[in-house]
Design a protein around this motif. Sequence first.
Motif: not given
Length: 336
Positions: A124-133, A141-145
């Motif tokens: 796993i070499v890159t990613g992103d994290t978002k936090v919502v209300e 929820y998880i997205n993988t490519a």
Amino acid sequence: MSNERVQLAHGSGGKLSHDLIKDVMWPAFANEILGEMNDGAQLHISGCRLAFSTDSYVVKPLFFPGGDIGKLAVCGTVNDVAMNGALPLYLSAGFVLEEGFPIADLQRIVASMQQAAKEAGVHIVTGDTKVVEKGAVDGIYINTAGIGKIMDGIHISGKNALPGQNIILSGYLGEHSLAVMGERHGLQFPQSVRSDCAPLNGLVEAMLTAVPKVAVLRDPTRGGLATTLNEIALQSGVGIMLEETHIPISSAVQAACDILGFDPLYLANEGKMVVFVEPESTNQVLDIMQQHVYGSEARVIGTVVKEPRGQVGLRTRIGGVRLLDMLVGDQLPRIC
């Protein structure tokens, strides 16, 4: 569809999902690569053939017998890349987190992802994290490519099915769906009913190294085996005939389906695949699959036929033929 609204059934992987893609996504994004309609894109870049795939994962509960959302996210994308005849190499991971989500659960999920990635031999070499209300998402929820290199001499596509080919299924059906549903609703299934979630790339590599001329690979996830085979029949313009007595379904899964009114042919799987292969190579492919931990119960379940095109039939135990259509909506509550 402009006057309609999105329904849960549009995410079932069945007919409504296909209608959504055909009527909304395809007109906007149409191109030659997308038009192949495989489990991922097959790309030609500077003389190198690559497979690229992405998927988003939502499941309730997050933890279930045999797996969790993290393992599911890694294995699902690894398998989609592998179904293109590729060796998966790298994954991305995107997280959408709900405010208040327990850090301990997040640690447990990412540890599971790392363990699954290690088994699959990917990074796993890159990613992103978002936090919502709070209340905006259901926990996480998880997205993988994923991206991988297509093996030399391999040409896998849902358009490659031809009359006379045999269809091999790698193992028992329906375990993932029932494991998730049982955990969600507190149903007491036998301990043998566990998610089959697993990375299949090692099995694919062993098989294709020995038999490069495999025609089609596909993992029957949402919509199950019946929907997956309908997709292939439509892509290739062929018919498919299955033998009910040859399809591996455990007694525990069959008993649960009988009680609850489900058809195991439409239940999602996360560690199974179908293989389309010429008759002269069938025994060799079976032998290789049966020597692997994730293919030990592999068997031939049917053949490709010329007619009726775009349809799947099931020869029943009593000798009749039942038409297996594509799943229209949700056979059971959303599980992935």
